[in-house]
Design an enzyme around this catalytic site. Structure first.
Site, PDB file in Angstrom:
ATOM      1  N   GLU A   1      -5.129   1.353   3.931  1.00 60.74           N
ATOM      2  CA  GLU A   1      -5.787   2.365   2.965  1.00 60.74           C
ATOM      3  C   GLU A   1      -7.047   1.981   2.317  1.00 60.74           C
ATOM      4  OE1 GLU A   1      -4.124   5.535   2.262  1.00 60.74           O
ATOM      5  OE2 GLU A   1      -2.225   5.170   3.453  1.00 60.74           O
TER       6      GLU A   1
ATOM      7  N   CYS B   1     -10.453   6.439  -4.859  1.00 60.80           N
ATOM      8  CA  CYS B   1     -10.829   6.425  -3.523  1.00 60.80           C
ATOM      9  C   CYS B   1     -11.501   7.847  -3.100  1.00 60.80           C
ATOM     10  CB  CYS B   1      -9.758   5.623  -2.612  1.00 60.80           C
ATOM     11  SG  CYS B   1      -8.133   6.774  -2.827  1.00 60.80           S
TER      12      CYS B   1
HETATM   13  P1  NAD Z   1     -10.947  -5.015  -2.504  1.00 63.50           P
HETATM   14  O1  NAD Z   1     -10.921  -4.858  -1.049  1.00 63.50           O
HETATM   15  O2  NAD Z   1     -12.230  -5.902  -2.973  1.00 63.50           O
HETATM   16  O3  NAD Z   1      -9.627  -5.657  -3.064  1.00 63.50           O
HETATM   17  C1  NAD Z   1      -8.363  -4.912  -2.943  1.00 63.50           C
HETATM   18  C2  NAD Z   1      -7.342  -6.189  -2.743  1.00 63.50           C
HETATM   19  O4  NAD Z   1      -7.435  -6.910  -1.783  1.00 63.50           O
HETATM   20  C3  NAD Z   1      -7.252  -7.350  -4.083  1.00 63.50           C
HETATM   21  O5  NAD Z   1      -5.892  -7.354  -4.428  1.00 63.50           O
HETATM   22  C4  NAD Z   1      -8.100  -8.552  -3.523  1.00 63.50           C
HETATM   23  O6  NAD Z   1      -7.622  -9.558  -4.077  1.00 63.50           O
HETATM   24  C5  NAD Z   1      -7.505  -8.375  -2.124  1.00 63.50           C
HETATM   25  N1  NAD Z   1      -8.366  -8.908  -0.842  1.00 63.50           N
HETATM   26  C6  NAD Z   1      -9.670  -8.794  -0.667  1.00 63.50           C
HETATM   27  N2  NAD Z   1      -9.893  -9.606   0.418  1.00 63.50           N
HETATM   28  C7  NAD Z   1      -8.748  -9.957   1.096  1.00 63.50           C
HETATM   29  C8  NAD Z   1      -8.721 -10.371   2.218  1.00 63.50           C
HETATM   30  N3  NAD Z   1      -9.466 -10.903   2.818  1.00 63.50           N
HETATM   31  N4  NAD Z   1      -7.387 -10.501   2.476  1.00 63.50           N
HETATM   32  C9  NAD Z   1      -6.238 -10.159   1.704  1.00 63.50           C
HETATM   33  N5  NAD Z   1      -6.583  -9.694   0.457  1.00 63.50           N
HETATM   34  C10 NAD Z   1      -7.907  -9.541   0.203  1.00 63.50           C
HETATM   35  O7  NAD Z   1     -10.790  -3.739  -3.171  1.00 63.50           O
HETATM   36  P2  NAD Z   1     -11.027  -3.396  -4.587  1.00 63.50           P
HETATM   37  O8  NAD Z   1     -12.415  -3.623  -5.014  1.00 63.50           O
HETATM   38  O9  NAD Z   1      -9.847  -3.987  -5.434  1.00 63.50           O
HETATM   39  O10 NAD Z   1     -10.479  -1.866  -4.908  1.00 63.50           O
HETATM   40  C11 NAD Z   1     -11.530  -0.694  -4.692  1.00 63.50           C
HETATM   41  C12 NAD Z   1     -11.235  -0.332  -3.237  1.00 63.50           C
HETATM   42  O11 NAD Z   1      -9.964   0.309  -2.957  1.00 63.50           O
HETATM   43  C13 NAD Z   1     -12.344   0.943  -2.937  1.00 63.50           C
HETATM   44  O12 NAD Z   1     -12.780   0.669  -1.665  1.00 63.50           O
HETATM   45  C14 NAD Z   1     -11.392   1.987  -2.792  1.00 63.50           C
HETATM   46  O13 NAD Z   1     -11.750   3.184  -2.169  1.00 63.50           O
HETATM   47  C15 NAD Z   1     -10.291   1.463  -2.161  1.00 63.50           C
HETATM   48  N6  NAD Z   1      -9.028   2.002  -2.479  1.00 63.50           N
HETATM   49  C16 NAD Z   1      -8.439   2.896  -1.502  1.00 63.50           C
HETATM   50  C17 NAD Z   1      -7.310   3.924  -1.854  1.00 63.50           C
HETATM   51  C18 NAD Z   1      -6.700   4.537  -0.700  1.00 63.50           C
HETATM   52  O14 NAD Z   1      -5.491   4.935  -0.876  1.00 63.50           O
HETATM   53  N7  NAD Z   1      -7.287   4.657   0.451  1.00 63.50           N
HETATM   54  C19 NAD Z   1      -6.827   3.790  -3.117  1.00 63.50           C
HETATM   55  C20 NAD Z   1      -7.487   3.121  -4.236  1.00 63.50           C
HETATM   56  C21 NAD Z   1      -8.555   2.202  -3.938  1.00 63.50           C
END
Ligand code: NAD
Length: 481
Positions: free
Chosen positions: A244, A278
């Site tokens: 997601e 998001c």
């Molecule tokens: P992010 O991708 O930086 O981090 C999300 C999570 O993934 C964190 O817990 C982080 O530590 C972990 N992570 C990062 N890189 C990783 C890797 N290589 N392997 C495993 N884990 C990893 O995102 P963010 O800044 O925390 O959140 C914002 C983003 O989330 C925005 O792009 C937003 O649109 C998206 N989002 C999507 C939804 C949806 O339902 N589609 C909902 C909420 C937020």
């Protein structure tokens, strides 16, 4: 100041890494907690605990699992104000707003758990010659759940409802930018040891969790960049994933709607949670016929978005989560301004402490600008004037993202045309909405894997087909399949 811990096999414990990072309140820039930097060893122990707990959790009658999750939902409702206070401290969300979303997430947990009672974990389909096939859907085992910071508690509860009800056990790795409320959420859980484990930290915990051999499914919510890396790893390991990811959601506004009412709806959709959703409205296409009154009304609704600490009742917009996020948002705005966009309101970084950014409206934007092509994730409403609804749909479709889209129109032909937008959800005349039965799968770079209702249970289980011939076949007649 609190030092957070991992929760593994029912025990709160320090990370084996021995390392910590400070967690900063984005409104005050004061350190509010120390968060462990989880490591591969923590992940390994947590996954082992989840694997060990799986057999007995899966063996519990479904109604007992539902009861336990309902009790957790009760505890969340009871402590919603406290959880919202923690979210405010760690990522700036106004307390009242946070509490509303947390209460709704508790209701969502109940609703998704009770959906299991309707779900066909077993069905029988007829085969040739009087035979039949029993299809049994079993839980997967240990599941990794990785979440972002923009809705710390709702993101975890939303993922866990169907996964745990279906009989899986989980290792949750919340965002390193917002681990406090999720820690409290786990203190309230009351589940048997090992069923829900918590490992705190950043990608140094997230990556080993994704790469963990026993993990059967990675349920990932986050950015497109991280999602790609997670998808590459799960592909290599042939593990399942639900991704997601981010969005750049369009709004298309027709000539036949009320410009003031629609502007109020857009101010909400673009700015609530400081635009850190998001499915925030991130590209606004308005029909030329109503563009002027719409933009005037949007600017005056934007002026009412009071910026402040989320503890203050007058605050509509809290700070952005951190300096990094504010830099991205401001960079998108300055890039647009440098390329010819007009900043009608907002667009400047306020003086003083805190990572605040004002609600901002831009016009004169085009498809070359970052603010129209990349996810901004901040309180910015870029408005493009279009000559027709169809023209708006054409622009709206030009994106690699495909989470959701919203249209405002009273024209049935235009509603029908909007259904073809490349998005997981098309909202008509209302942003957000749809009940728990909603089925949802992002398009394009916004992710993969359907969620919601039955699809969430499909993702949380694996079908096994047991084919029963109507009588035992002589060995030499077997087909081998
Ligand atoms: P992010 O991708 O930086 O981090 C999300 C999570 O993934 C964190 O817990 C982080 O530590 C972990 N992570 C990062 N890189 C990783 C890797 N290589 N392997 C495993 N884990 C990893 O995102 P963010 O800044 O925390 O959140 C914002 C983003 O989330 C925005 O792009 C937003 O649109 C998206 N989002 C999507 C939804 C949806 O339902 N589609 C909902 C909420 C937020």
């Amino acid at each position: 100041m609190k030092t957070l811990q991992n929760h593994i096999a029912g025990v709160w414990e320090d990370s084996r890494s021995g390392a910590f990072q400070d967690l900063v309140n984005p409104a005050t820039e004061e350190v509010v907690a120390r968060c462990p930097v989880g490591c591969a060893e923590d992940v390994c122990r947590a996954v082992d605990a989840a694997v060990a707990a799986h057999t007995s959790w899966e063996a519990l009658p479904l109604t007992e699992r539902i009861d336990l999750l309902n009790r957790w939902a009760d505890a969340v409702t009871e402590h919603a104000a406290e959880l919202a206070e923690l979210e405010c401290q760690e990522m700036g969300k106004p307390v009242g707003l946070g509490q509303m979303f947390i209460e709704s997430a508790a209701l969502g947990l109940r609703a998704s758990a009770s959906q299991a009672l309707e779900y066909e974990f077993e069905e029988t389909v007829p085969g040739p010659g009087g035979s039949n096939t029993r299809i049994v859907r079993r839980s997967l085992g240990a599941v990794a759940v990785i979440t972002p910071w923009n809705f710390p508690v709702p993101m975890v509860l939303g993922a866990l409802g169907p996964l745990l009800t279906a009989g899986n056990t989980v290792v949750v790795k919340p965002s390193e930018r917002a681990p406090m409320a999720v820690t409290r959420l786990f203190e309230l859980a009351g589940l048997p040891a090992g069923v829900a484990n918590l490992v705190l930290g950043d990608v140094r915990a997230g990556a080993p969790l994704v790469q963990s051999e026993p993990v059967q499914l990675v349920h990932f919510t986050g950015s497109v960049a991280a999602g790609r890396s997670v998808g590459a790893e799960t592909g290599r390991l042939l593990h399942r994933s639900v991704l997601e990811l981010g969005g750049k959601d369009p709004v298309v506004i027709d000539a036949d709607v009320d410009p003031e009412q629609t502007a109020a709806a857009v101010a909400f959709g673009a700015f609530v949670n400081s635009g850190q959703i998001c499915t925030s409205m991130e590209r606004i296409y308005v029909h030329r016929a109503i563009a002027q009154p719409f933009i005037e009304a949007l600017v005056s609704a934007t002026a009412a978005q009071t910026l402040g600490d989320g503890h203050d009742d007058r605050t509509v917009l809290g700070p952005l989560v951190d300096q990094r996020q504010r830099d991205i948002v401001h960079h998108h705005v300055t890039d647009a301004a440098e390329r010819g966009a007009e900043v009608l309101i907002g667009g400047t970084v306020p003086d003083g402490k805190g990572f605040f950014y004002p609600a901002t409206v831009l016009t004169g934007v085009d498809d070359t600008m970052l603010v129209m092509t990349q996810e901004t994730f901040g309180p910015v409403a870029p408005v493009m004037i279009v000559d027709s609804f169809e023209d708006g749909l054409r622009h709206a479709s030009r994106s690699r993202f495909g989470l959701a889209a919203t249209v405002y129109t009273n024209n049935p032909d235009h509603i029908a045309a909007a259904e073809r937008l490349p998005a997981g959800v098309v909202w008509v005349n209302q942003w957000q909405g749809g009940g728990p039965e909603r089925l949802y799968e992002p398009a394009g770079d916004s992710g993969m894997g359907a969620t919601g209702s039955r699809a969430a249970y499909d993702a949380a289980t694996r079908p096994v087909s047991v084919h029963l011939a109507h009588r035992a076949q002589p060995a030499e007649q077997g087909t081998g399949r």
